[in-house]
Design a protein around this motif. Structure first.
Motif, PDB file in Angstrom:
ATOM      1  N   GLY A 126      -9.807   7.071   2.989  1.00 55.65           N
ATOM      2  CA  GLY A 126     -10.210   8.414   2.585  1.00 55.65           C
ATOM      3  C   GLY A 126     -11.550   8.438   1.897  1.00 55.65           C
ATOM      4  N   PHE A 127     -11.958   9.645   1.471  1.00 55.64           N
ATOM      5  CA  PHE A 127     -13.272   9.816   0.861  1.00 55.64           C
ATOM      6  C   PHE A 127     -13.388   9.084  -0.473  1.00 55.64           C
ATOM      7  CE2 PHE A 127     -14.036  14.188   3.021  1.00 55.64           C
ATOM      8  CZ  PHE A 127     -14.357  13.535   4.179  1.00 55.64           C
ATOM      9  N   THR A 128     -12.382   9.186  -1.318  1.00 52.17           N
ATOM     10  CA  THR A 128     -12.476   8.647  -2.674  1.00 52.17           C
ATOM     11  C   THR A 128     -11.488   7.516  -2.934  1.00 52.17           C
ATOM     12  OG1 THR A 128     -10.935  10.323  -3.523  1.00 52.17           O
ATOM     13  CG2 THR A 128     -13.280  10.850  -3.581  1.00 52.17           C
ATOM     14  N   GLN A 129     -10.582   7.243  -2.012  1.00 46.35           N
ATOM     15  CA  GLN A 129      -9.610   6.169  -2.179  1.00 46.35           C
ATOM     16  C   GLN A 129      -9.796   5.133  -1.079  1.00 46.35           C
ATOM     17  OE1 GLN A 129      -5.831   8.198  -2.122  1.00 46.35           O
ATOM     18  NE2 GLN A 129      -5.845   8.482  -4.337  1.00 46.35           N
ATOM     19  N   GLU A 130      -9.600   3.877  -1.448  1.00 45.05           N
ATOM     20  CA  GLU A 130      -9.710   2.800  -0.468  1.00 45.05           C
ATOM     21  C   GLU A 130      -8.614   1.779  -0.733  1.00 45.05           C
ATOM     22  OE1 GLU A 130     -14.423   2.761   0.616  1.00 45.05           O
ATOM     23  OE2 GLU A 130     -13.817   1.650  -1.173  1.00 45.05           O
ATOM     24  N   TRP A 131      -8.025   1.239   0.326  1.00 47.17           N
ATOM     25  CA  TRP A 131      -6.982   0.261   0.158  1.00 47.17           C
ATOM     26  C   TRP A 131      -7.473  -0.940  -0.637  1.00 47.17           C
ATOM     27  CZ3 TRP A 131      -7.216   2.282   5.379  1.00 47.17           C
ATOM     28  CH2 TRP A 131      -6.128   3.106   5.709  1.00 47.17           C
ATOM     29  N   ASP A 132      -6.600  -1.459  -1.515  1.00 43.85           N
ATOM     30  CA  ASP A 132      -6.946  -2.720  -2.142  1.00 43.85           C
ATOM     31  C   ASP A 132      -6.832  -3.826  -1.099  1.00 43.85           C
ATOM     32  OD1 ASP A 132      -4.222  -3.336  -1.882  1.00 43.85           O
ATOM     33  OD2 ASP A 132      -3.777  -2.888  -3.980  1.00 43.85           O
ATOM     34  N   VAL A 133      -7.223  -5.032  -1.482  1.00 43.07           N
ATOM     35  CA  VAL A 133      -7.289  -6.111  -0.499  1.00 43.07           C
ATOM     36  C   VAL A 133      -5.900  -6.448   0.037  1.00 43.07           C
ATOM     37  CG1 VAL A 133      -8.277  -8.367  -0.008  1.00 43.07           C
ATOM     38  CG2 VAL A 133      -9.238  -6.974  -1.826  1.00 43.07           C
ATOM     39  N   ASP A 134      -4.896  -6.429  -0.844  1.00 43.40           N
ATOM     40  CA  ASP A 134      -3.532  -6.695  -0.388  1.00 43.40           C
ATOM     41  C   ASP A 134      -3.096  -5.663   0.641  1.00 43.40           C
ATOM     42  OD1 ASP A 134      -2.612  -9.004  -2.087  1.00 43.40           O
ATOM     43  OD2 ASP A 134      -3.188  -7.611  -3.669  1.00 43.40           O
ATOM     44  N   GLY A 135      -3.410  -4.388   0.356  1.00 47.56           N
ATOM     45  CA  GLY A 135      -3.024  -3.329   1.289  1.00 47.56           C
ATOM     46  C   GLY A 135      -3.723  -3.451   2.622  1.00 47.56           C
ATOM     47  N   ALA A 136      -5.011  -3.790   2.590  1.00 46.68           N
ATOM     48  CA  ALA A 136      -5.766  -3.946   3.830  1.00 46.68           C
ATOM     49  C   ALA A 136      -5.252  -5.129   4.635  1.00 46.68           C
ATOM     50  CB  ALA A 136      -7.250  -4.120   3.518  1.00 46.68           C
ATOM     51  N   ASP A 137      -4.967  -6.226   3.940  1.00 45.66           N
ATOM     52  CA  ASP A 137      -4.448  -7.407   4.626  1.00 45.66           C
ATOM     53  C   ASP A 137      -3.101  -7.097   5.272  1.00 45.66           C
ATOM     54  OD1 ASP A 137      -5.023 -10.438   4.877  1.00 45.66           O
ATOM     55  OD2 ASP A 137      -2.916 -10.377   4.278  1.00 45.66           O
ATOM     56  N   ALA A 138      -2.270  -6.322   4.578  1.00 47.35           N
ATOM     57  CA  ALA A 138      -0.957  -5.967   5.115  1.00 47.35           C
ATOM     58  C   ALA A 138      -1.077  -5.080   6.346  1.00 47.35           C
ATOM     59  CB  ALA A 138      -0.129  -5.271   4.036  1.00 47.35           C
ATOM     60  N   LEU A 139      -2.061  -4.188   6.359  1.00 46.04           N
ATOM     61  CA  LEU A 139      -2.263  -3.338   7.539  1.00 46.04           C
ATOM     62  C   LEU A 139      -2.530  -4.182   8.779  1.00 46.04           C
ATOM     63  CD1 LEU A 139      -4.562  -0.512   6.116  1.00 46.04           C
ATOM     64  CD2 LEU A 139      -2.257  -0.201   7.009  1.00 46.04           C
ATOM     65  N   ILE A 140      -3.367  -5.204   8.615  1.00 47.07           N
ATOM     66  CA  ILE A 140      -3.663  -6.092   9.742  1.00 47.07           C
ATOM     67  C   ILE A 140      -2.421  -6.902  10.105  1.00 47.07           C
ATOM     68  CG2 ILE A 140      -5.163  -7.923  10.582  1.00 47.07           C
ATOM     69  CD1 ILE A 140      -6.662  -5.334   9.936  1.00 47.07           C
ATOM     70  N   ALA A 141      -1.739  -7.445   9.095  1.00 46.82           N
ATOM     71  CA  ALA A 141      -0.561  -8.277   9.336  1.00 46.82           C
ATOM     72  C   ALA A 141       0.538  -7.505  10.058  1.00 46.82           C
ATOM     73  CB  ALA A 141      -0.034  -8.832   8.021  1.00 46.82           C
ATOM     74  N   ASP A 142       0.702  -6.230   9.696  1.00 46.22           N
ATOM     75  CA  ASP A 142       1.759  -5.405  10.289  1.00 46.22           C
ATOM     76  C   ASP A 142       1.366  -4.790  11.622  1.00 46.22           C
ATOM     77  OD1 ASP A 142       3.216  -5.987   8.033  1.00 46.22           O
ATOM     78  OD2 ASP A 142       2.799  -4.085   7.027  1.00 46.22           O
ATOM     79  N   GLY A 143       0.140  -5.067  12.068  1.00 47.50           N
ATOM     80  CA  GLY A 143      -0.310  -4.529  13.344  1.00 47.50           C
ATOM     81  C   GLY A 143      -0.661  -3.061  13.320  1.00 47.50           C
ATOM     82  N   LYS A 144      -0.829  -2.491  12.132  1.00 48.67           N
ATOM     83  CA  LYS A 144      -1.145  -1.067  12.031  1.00 48.67           C
ATOM     84  C   LYS A 144      -2.629  -0.784  12.244  1.00 48.67           C
ATOM     85  CE  LYS A 144       2.685   0.127   8.953  1.00 48.67           C
ATOM     86  NZ  LYS A 144       3.059   0.695   7.634  1.00 48.67           N
ATOM     87  N   ALA A 145      -3.450  -1.816  12.143  1.00 45.76           N
ATOM     88  CA  ALA A 145      -4.897  -1.652  12.327  1.00 45.76           C
ATOM     89  C   ALA A 145      -5.498  -2.981  12.741  1.00 45.76           C
ATOM     90  CB  ALA A 145      -5.548  -1.158  11.034  1.00 45.76           C
ATOM     91  N   ASP A 146      -6.664  -2.902  13.354  1.00 46.81           N
ATOM     92  CA  ASP A 146      -7.422  -4.106  13.708  1.00 46.81           C
ATOM     93  C   ASP A 146      -8.605  -4.318  12.777  1.00 46.81           C
ATOM     94  OD1 ASP A 146      -5.893  -4.708  16.157  1.00 46.81           O
ATOM     95  OD2 ASP A 146      -6.773  -2.833  16.871  1.00 46.81           O
ATOM     96  N   LEU A 147      -9.168  -3.218  12.282  1.00 47.18           N
ATOM     97  CA  LEU A 147     -10.320  -3.261  11.386  1.00 47.18           C
ATOM     98  C   LEU A 147     -10.095  -2.254  10.266  1.00 47.18           C
ATOM     99  CD1 LEU A 147     -13.037  -3.086  14.184  1.00 47.18           C
ATOM    100  CD2 LEU A 147     -12.471  -5.141  12.892  1.00 47.18           C
ATOM    101  N   VAL A 148     -10.579  -2.570   9.068  1.00 48.74           N
ATOM    102  CA  VAL A 148     -10.458  -1.671   7.918  1.00 48.74           C
ATOM    103  C   VAL A 148     -11.862  -1.357   7.412  1.00 48.74           C
ATOM    104  CG1 VAL A 148      -9.536  -1.351   5.598  1.00 48.74           C
ATOM    105  CG2 VAL A 148      -8.213  -2.639   7.300  1.00 48.74           C
ATOM    106  N   ALA A 149     -12.176  -0.070   7.308  1.00 47.20           N
ATOM    107  CA  ALA A 149     -13.515   0.359   6.886  1.00 47.20           C
ATOM    108  C   ALA A 149     -13.514   0.709   5.402  1.00 47.20           C
ATOM    109  CB  ALA A 149     -13.969   1.563   7.704  1.00 47.20           C
ATOM    110  N   TYR A 150     -14.497   0.162   4.691  1.00 51.52           N
ATOM    111  CA  TYR A 150     -14.681   0.457   3.271  1.00 51.52           C
ATOM    112  C   TYR A 150     -15.991   1.208   3.075  1.00 51.52           C
ATOM    113  CZ  TYR A 150     -10.856  -2.582   1.765  1.00 51.52           C
ATOM    114  OH  TYR A 150      -9.618  -3.138   1.543  1.00 51.52           O
ATOM    115  N   GLY A 151     -15.956   2.238   2.227  1.00 45.86           N
ATOM    116  CA  GLY A 151     -17.135   3.042   1.959  1.00 45.86           C
ATOM    117  C   GLY A 151     -17.740   2.760   0.600  1.00 45.86           C
ATOM    118  N   ARG A 152     -17.173   3.371  -0.445  1.00 45.81           N
ATOM    119  CA  ARG A 152     -17.753   3.256  -1.784  1.00 45.81           C
ATOM    120  C   ARG A 152     -17.845   1.809  -2.258  1.00 45.81           C
ATOM    121  NH1 ARG A 152     -16.741   8.354  -5.323  1.00 45.81           N
ATOM    122  NH2 ARG A 152     -16.751   9.984  -3.756  1.00 45.81           N
TER     123      ARG A 152
END
Length: 359
Positions: A290-316
């Protein structure tokens, strides 16, 4: 602590990247006169360790500008500016530069374009836009006649051709956050009765035509698209987001695109939009919280591990940490972004954030 999924290589077709962390598109208002220059090149080069660098929104046509000093890609001078950026990124790292093409549609403004904004329907957005003369209300747009849609489509095609000629790996078509392509998708902004509106099939039609035209010009593996199902930014409303994006993904599934980039709007629409995208689109899926929230590293790693995403985009976080992948992998402290400098222009809060090496 290790994050074996987030820092695993990813390959799909011609795309091969060493990890799964992307730079999200970030409007920074520093392309003076709409032309990227050395300062912009330095900014992106600093972040060349991203797997994919999605640039700030870049207008494919002069009538698509809605903000001060946002870059364009519809003139030779602008193309030369993007070549400066692409060359700097290529020299600095292995990240794939992807230019986001963003036509503002009804949230463009005559202060910047000198003409009435265009949109699917003549429905003004609520709210105001910043100009150097002060805040100004959004204007009522001119409804695009059917025979003018080809001009808009061809502007995206030309901008994509210019991006590749400048050295970019590809383009991302911005069909999110209330800009022109999203305006065609959304029931609240598209009330057309010419086959490009009325129902879900009509509302997705123009977006699909633009995608296919750009694919025909530069190849499907160099074209991404960003969506934000049901997002309300820029006074948007979508009465049937689930059905709309099911229909859109069904069309995109026939193409092996560079990626589909989904903003996680699950809390807005009331269903899991990442799950919907993953089920419906078989190719590469990039996600952004989202615009002002970003997954922490554990959350991003879990997204990849669970097959929910291939790439995670970070902004701020990437804005304030040019070497974000290295910092995350090392568990290092992160710089905090200074939001007072996000849109002010100049190097402060743009190219002066320290890396681990020079902190």
């Amino acid at each position: 602590m290790s994050y074996p999924n987030l820092f695993s290589p990813y390959t799909h077709g011609d795309l091969s990247v060493p990890h799964r962390i992307a730079l999200a598109p970030l409007t920074r208002n520093r392309a003076v006169g709409t032309v990227p220059g050395p300062l912009n090149a330095e900014y992106y080069a600093q972040r060349a360790s991203a797997a994919i660098l999605v640039t700030e929104g870049t207008q494919p046509a002069a009538d698509g500008q809605g903000y001060l000093d946002t870059p364009g890609l519809h003139s030779d001078e602008q193309q030369a500016g993007w070549k400066l950026v692409a060359d700097a990124v290529a020299e600095a790292g292995d990240g794939k530069l992807v230019v986001q093409l963003m036509h503002c549609g009804r949230v463009a403004h005559s202060f910047y374009t000198g003409e009435q904004p265009v949109a699917p329907s003549a429905i003004a957005a609520a709210g105001e836009v910043f100009t150097p003369e002060g805040m100004k209300p959004y204007e009522e747009p001119r409804e695009l006649p059917t025979d003018e849609l080809a001009r808009i489509r061809d502007a995206y095609v030309d901008a994509a051709r210019r991006a590749r000629a400048a050295g970019a790996y590809g383009v991302e078509l911005h069909a999110a956050n209330g800009y022109l392509l999203h305006q065609f998708l959304a029931s609240g902004t598209n009330q057309r009765t010419d086959g490009y509106g009325t129902d879900v099939a009509g509302r997705v039609r123009f977006v699909v035509e633009v995608v296919k035209a750009v694919v025909a010009e530069i190849g499907e593996r160099h074209v991404g698209i960003r969506v934000s199902p049901g997002h309300q930014f820029n006074d948007m409303s979508e009465a049937d987001a689930r059905e709309t994006y099911d229909a859109l993904y069904a069309e995109l599934a026939a193409l092996d695109l560079l990626y589909v980039h989904v903003l996680d709007t699950s809390s807005i629409v009331g269903y899991d939009v990442l799950e919907q995208a993953r089920k419906a689109y078989p190719g590469t899926l990039m996600v952004n919280e989202g615009f002002t929230q970003e997954w922490d590293v554990d959350g991003a790693d879990a997204l990849i591990a669970d097959g929910k995403a291939d790439l995670v985009a970070y902004g701020r976080r990437f804005l304030a940490n040019p070497d974000l992948p290295a910092r995350l992998e090392a568990g290092a402290e992160l710089n905090e972004p200074d939001d007072s400098t996000f849109y002010q222009g100049g190097p402060k809060g743009y190219t002066d954030y320290p890396t681990l090496a020079n902190a």
